[in-house]
Design a protein around this motif. Structure first.
Motif, PDB file in Angstrom:
ATOM      1  N   THR A  60       4.359  10.169  17.942  1.00  0.00           N
ATOM      2  CA  THR A  60       3.374   9.924  19.004  1.00  0.00           C
ATOM      3  C   THR A  60       3.988   9.868  20.395  1.00  0.00           C
ATOM      4  O   THR A  60       3.297  10.084  21.396  1.00  0.00           O
ATOM      5  CB  THR A  60       2.642   8.604  18.741  1.00  0.00           C
ATOM      6  OG1 THR A  60       3.598   7.525  18.718  1.00  0.00           O
ATOM      7  CG2 THR A  60       1.904   8.660  17.412  1.00  0.00           C
ATOM      8  N   ILE A  67       0.098   1.987  20.472  1.00  0.00           N
ATOM      9  CA  ILE A  67      -0.845   2.605  19.531  1.00  0.00           C
ATOM     10  C   ILE A  67      -1.917   1.591  19.134  1.00  0.00           C
ATOM     11  O   ILE A  67      -3.115   1.911  19.108  1.00  0.00           O
ATOM     12  CB  ILE A  67      -0.118   3.116  18.277  1.00  0.00           C
ATOM     13  CG1 ILE A  67       0.919   4.184  18.645  1.00  0.00           C
ATOM     14  CG2 ILE A  67      -1.120   3.688  17.262  1.00  0.00           C
ATOM     15  CD1 ILE A  67       1.778   4.648  17.491  1.00  0.00           C
ATOM     16  N   GLU A  69      -2.905  -0.952  20.877  1.00  0.00           N
ATOM     17  CA  GLU A  69      -3.743  -1.236  22.047  1.00  0.00           C
ATOM     18  C   GLU A  69      -4.779  -0.144  22.273  1.00  0.00           C
ATOM     19  O   GLU A  69      -5.934  -0.417  22.595  1.00  0.00           O
ATOM     20  CB  GLU A  69      -2.858  -1.388  23.291  1.00  0.00           C
ATOM     21  CG  GLU A  69      -3.637  -1.745  24.556  1.00  0.00           C
ATOM     22  CD  GLU A  69      -2.728  -1.902  25.760  1.00  0.00           C
ATOM     23  OE1 GLU A  69      -3.251  -1.977  26.877  1.00  0.00           O
ATOM     24  OE2 GLU A  69      -1.490  -1.949  25.578  1.00  0.00           O
ATOM     25  N   ILE A  70      -4.379   1.106  22.057  1.00  0.00           N
ATOM     26  CA  ILE A  70      -5.281   2.227  22.331  1.00  0.00           C
ATOM     27  C   ILE A  70      -6.191   2.526  21.142  1.00  0.00           C
ATOM     28  O   ILE A  70      -7.401   2.738  21.312  1.00  0.00           O
ATOM     29  CB  ILE A  70      -4.463   3.487  22.700  1.00  0.00           C
ATOM     30  CG1 ILE A  70      -3.672   3.245  23.991  1.00  0.00           C
ATOM     31  CG2 ILE A  70      -5.380   4.710  22.841  1.00  0.00           C
ATOM     32  CD1 ILE A  70      -2.706   4.359  24.334  1.00  0.00           C
ATOM     33  N   GLU A  71      -5.638   2.535  19.934  1.00  0.00           N
ATOM     34  CA  GLU A  71      -6.384   2.989  18.757  1.00  0.00           C
ATOM     35  C   GLU A  71      -6.769   1.867  17.804  1.00  0.00           C
ATOM     36  O   GLU A  71      -7.530   2.093  16.854  1.00  0.00           O
ATOM     37  CB  GLU A  71      -5.561   4.039  17.996  1.00  0.00           C
ATOM     38  CG  GLU A  71      -5.233   5.267  18.831  1.00  0.00           C
ATOM     39  CD  GLU A  71      -4.423   6.303  18.062  1.00  0.00           C
ATOM     40  OE1 GLU A  71      -4.028   6.017  16.907  1.00  0.00           O
ATOM     41  OE2 GLU A  71      -4.182   7.389  18.605  1.00  0.00           O
ATOM     42  N   GLY A  72      -6.216   0.686  18.005  1.00  0.00           N
ATOM     43  CA  GLY A  72      -6.500  -0.418  17.107  1.00  0.00           C
ATOM     44  C   GLY A  72      -5.744  -0.279  15.797  1.00  0.00           C
ATOM     45  O   GLY A  72      -5.030   0.707  15.552  1.00  0.00           O
ATOM     46  N   GLU A  73      -5.900  -1.278  14.926  1.00  0.00           N
ATOM     47  CA  GLU A  73      -5.182  -1.238  13.654  1.00  0.00           C
ATOM     48  C   GLU A  73      -5.641  -0.084  12.776  1.00  0.00           C
ATOM     49  O   GLU A  73      -4.829   0.540  12.078  1.00  0.00           O
ATOM     50  CB  GLU A  73      -5.327  -2.562  12.893  1.00  0.00           C
ATOM     51  CG  GLU A  73      -4.490  -2.589  11.618  1.00  0.00           C
ATOM     52  CD  GLU A  73      -4.522  -3.909  10.892  1.00  0.00           C
ATOM     53  OE1 GLU A  73      -3.832  -4.022   9.849  1.00  0.00           O
ATOM     54  OE2 GLU A  73      -5.237  -4.834  11.349  1.00  0.00           O
ATOM     55  N   GLY A  75      -6.628   2.914  13.656  1.00  0.00           N
ATOM     56  CA  GLY A  75      -5.972   4.137  14.102  1.00  0.00           C
ATOM     57  C   GLY A  75      -4.514   4.167  13.707  1.00  0.00           C
ATOM     58  O   GLY A  75      -3.985   5.205  13.291  1.00  0.00           O
ATOM     59  N   PHE A  76      -3.847   3.013  13.824  1.00  0.00           N
ATOM     60  CA  PHE A  76      -2.437   2.951  13.440  1.00  0.00           C
ATOM     61  C   PHE A  76      -2.263   3.199  11.947  1.00  0.00           C
ATOM     62  O   PHE A  76      -1.361   3.923  11.527  1.00  0.00           O
ATOM     63  CB  PHE A  76      -1.844   1.600  13.809  1.00  0.00           C
ATOM     64  CG  PHE A  76      -0.443   1.407  13.287  1.00  0.00           C
ATOM     65  CD1 PHE A  76       0.640   2.031  13.908  1.00  0.00           C
ATOM     66  CD2 PHE A  76      -0.200   0.637  12.154  1.00  0.00           C
ATOM     67  CE1 PHE A  76       1.922   1.881  13.417  1.00  0.00           C
ATOM     68  CE2 PHE A  76       1.080   0.485  11.656  1.00  0.00           C
ATOM     69  CZ  PHE A  76       2.147   1.104  12.294  1.00  0.00           C
ATOM     70  N   LYS A  78      -4.069   4.917   9.964  1.00  0.00           N
ATOM     71  CA  LYS A  78      -4.263   6.339   9.681  1.00  0.00           C
ATOM     72  C   LYS A  78      -2.987   7.120   9.980  1.00  0.00           C
ATOM     73  O   LYS A  78      -2.544   7.959   9.190  1.00  0.00           O
ATOM     74  CB  LYS A  78      -5.427   6.892  10.498  1.00  0.00           C
ATOM     75  CG  LYS A  78      -5.708   8.358  10.238  1.00  0.00           C
ATOM     76  CD  LYS A  78      -6.885   8.859  11.081  1.00  0.00           C
ATOM     77  CE  LYS A  78      -7.120  10.355  10.826  1.00  0.00           C
ATOM     78  NZ  LYS A  78      -8.219  10.878  11.667  1.00  0.00           N
ATOM     79  N   ARG A  79      -2.376   6.823  11.132  1.00  0.00           N
ATOM     80  CA  ARG A  79      -1.127   7.501  11.490  1.00  0.00           C
ATOM     81  C   ARG A  79      -0.010   7.133  10.504  1.00  0.00           C
ATOM     82  O   ARG A  79       0.822   7.968  10.143  1.00  0.00           O
ATOM     83  CB  ARG A  79      -0.714   7.135  12.915  1.00  0.00           C
ATOM     84  CG  ARG A  79      -1.630   7.700  13.985  1.00  0.00           C
ATOM     85  CD  ARG A  79      -1.107   7.407  15.380  1.00  0.00           C
ATOM     86  NE  ARG A  79      -1.972   7.939  16.406  1.00  0.00           N
ATOM     87  CZ  ARG A  79      -1.965   9.204  16.830  1.00  0.00           C
ATOM     88  NH1 ARG A  79      -1.104  10.061  16.289  1.00  0.00           N
ATOM     89  NH2 ARG A  79      -2.782   9.608  17.783  1.00  0.00           N
TER      90      ARG A  79
END
Length: 568
Positions: A60, A67, A69-73, A75-76, A78-79
């Motif tokens: 990223t 990550i 802060e921007i996408e939340g847990e 989103g993290f 998933k990555r």
């Protein structure tokens, strides 16, 4: 176990040999010591160290807190899962995972499947002591850290324990002491049992599809370890509560009783038909023994014939099923490697004639194939090695990546590693299924499956059926086909050397038996691929690509035969 300088190197070599390409995967709470322990283990075991969080940051270009802060847990996570899918494909590494990686069931399966999972367990108080000043863990940025750690530990501990092969308490112990304990547990670990348990819980299904203008047919191939008693898989393919199981004097004592008992629990009665063992019995006389038993037991058109055995039993039972009452249901349960990867798939059935192998038979597809790789545990070494010839064949004719994989994993196949065997069986069946689906009656591409078989069948016939196993004859025949391909300037010396080497690794012959070249030519003229009086040979354009050629002169063939046969 003391890791002092005097014996550290010796212990490291012993563990490295046992673990070979195995991944070590560390799971546990934040602050459990995964990175510290992982780096130390990687140095000792000569493995690469990989941190999944660092991999995510590298992909990223930003740190983990950003990550979150921007996408939340969500989103993290998933990555994280996307990164783990790629990371577990690596080999010979120590992988430190994020504390929440095990929250996903798919992640847990992938981790357990692809390495030895070690749970570094620590008390909440120890975790608090190690993380209370850490500002880089988003989930721990709270006023009541101890309560948060208690909640996370309560949520995750069950998943850590479910996933782990080894659990070790990190606590207040030093790194050196922890490494000593881990090495001791790794040396004591039963890797065969781990692989067996994994295979038992990971049955694979391959579908063979036949599609024509007028109809669409298909049947499944079930592949797994220890699945012979899963008779529920058979039930939908058995139209009558009665089956005839055809086996032989070697296989029946091993598996017929358990299969019969499992079927009896489903109210299905069994007519056992036990034949003598061996290729020499694949003839009209034995076929009539089957017909006699079916008739005497009043077997009907809906009585399913089940083949329980190797390739000979499968061919005999299939041919009997195709002709008894003009066709009855048929199921394959192959118990040899050769049958599991080749003869049980595709519907070729038949018997031998004194003048040629498999010259009398029919195309008759089974309703299903049940492949239990655990049956290979009782297979004699020579028969296991013979089956590897057909496995290698798939890599040579159409799957170069599989050939490369076989070169790397042949020692594991020879050692009967159940996980590696299952992978080889599955990949072989996938290749066979694709070819058969495209050309059921061998009018075109299916003929490529006969790489080495023209020479090989001549060897089997000329030496007397059963003297050379089919796979042994095919191995020598493939080497002869490779030499012929070289003579035709299709492949190079390096390709031929690789082909010879992989058969030697598989403990298979690379030199054909001595027979007069004229005898070879006479026997090859009886091959099923002969068309308009010309013998057609399957050759190699390269490793992974086969081609059929019919423009081979008898002079060239004699030279190849003399070059590739024993001169003793």
């Amino acid at each position: 176990m003391d890791l002092s300088k005097s014996n550290k190197a010796e212990i490291a070599r012993a563990v490295q040999e046992k673990l070979q390409d195995t991944n070590i995967i560390l799971v546990g709470m934040m602050g459990a010591g995964k990175t510290t322990i992982g780096k130390a283990l990687s140095v000792l075991l000569n493995k690469d160290f990989v941190d999944s969080d660092h991999e995510i940051q590298s992909r990223t270009g930003v740190k983990i807190p950003v990550i979150f802060e921007i996408e939340g847990e969500v989103g993290f996570r998933k990555r994280e899962s996307e990164a783990l899918v790629d990371l577990v494909k690596k080999r010979n590494m120590v992988l430190a995972t994020g504390g929440g990686a095990i929250l996903s069931q798919e992640n847990r399966k992938a981790l357990r499947k692809n390495g030895v999972v070690i749970y570094l367990r620590a008390s909440v108080n120890d975790l608090y002591r190690r993380t209370r000043y850490d500002k880089n863990r988003p989930l721990l940025q709270t006023k009541n850290l101890l309560e948060r750690l208690n909640d996370l530990h309560a949520q995750r501990d069950v998943y850590y324990r479910e996933t782990a092969h080894i659990i070790i308490d990190s606590g207040k112990q030093g790194v050196r002491f922890l490494i000593q304990k881990l090495i001791h547990k790794l040396i004591s670990l039963d890797f065969q049992e781990i692989n067996r348990n994994h295979c038992q819980n990971n049955m694979q299904t391959i579908t063979v599809d036949f599609a024509t203008v007028s109809e669409k047919r298909s049947y499944p191939i079930y592949i797994g370890y220890g699945i012979l008693d899963q008779v529920d898989l058979l039930l939908s393919h058995i139209p009558q509560m009665r089956v005839a199981i055809i086996s032989n004097e070697t296989v029946a004592p091993l598996y017929l009783g358990a299969l019969t008992a499992a079927l009896a629990k489903k109210k299905i009665t069994v007519v056992p038909i036990i034949l003598p063992d061996g290729e020499v019995h694949k003839n009209w006389q034995t076929l009539n023994v089957i017909f006699d038993a079916l008739l005497k037991n009043h077997c009907e058109r809906n009585t399913t014939v089940i083949a329980l055995g190797g390739g000979v039993i499968g061919d005999l039972a299939g041919f009997a099923a195709s002709t008894y009452l003009r066709g009855v249901p048929f199921i394959q349960i192959p118990t040899s490697l050769l049958a599991q990867v080749d003869s049980s798939v595709g519907g070729k059935t038949g018997i031998n004639h004194t003048l040629g192998k498999n010259m009398i038979g029919a195309f008759y597809q089974p309703r299903m194939v049940l492949t239990d790789s655990a049956t290979l545990n009782t297979l004699p070494d020579r028969e296991l090695y013979a089956g590897l010839a057909e496995v290698i064949k798939y890599g040579l004719i159409r799957d170069p990546e599989f050939f490369d994989w076989l070169e790397r994993n042949m020692r594991h196949l020879i050692a009967r590693d159940p996980e590696i065997l299952n992978q080889a069986i599955q990949r072989s069946c996938e290749n066979k299924a694709e070819i058969v689906a495209a050309d059921e009656k061998e009018k075109g591409v299916r003929a490529l499956l006969n790489l080495g078989h023209t020479f090989g069948h001549a060897i089997e016939n000329g030496m007397g059926y059963g003297v050379w196993f089919h796979g042994e004859a095919v191995a020598a025949g493939i080497v002869m086909a490779a030499e012929l391909s070289l003579r035709m300037k299709l492949i190079n010396d390096a390709d031929v050397a690789r082909i010879r080497e992989i058969f030697l690794q598989a403990k298979l012959p690379v030199i054909a038996p001595k027979m007069p070249p004229e005898k070879y030519l006479e026997l090859m003229a009886l091959d099923k691929k002969v068309e308009s009086g010309k013998t057609r040979f399957i050759l190699l354009n390269r490793i992974g690509e086969a081609v059929m050629r019919a423009d081979i002169s008898s002079t060239v063939l004699k030279e190849i035969i003399l070059t590739c046969t024993s001169h003793e």
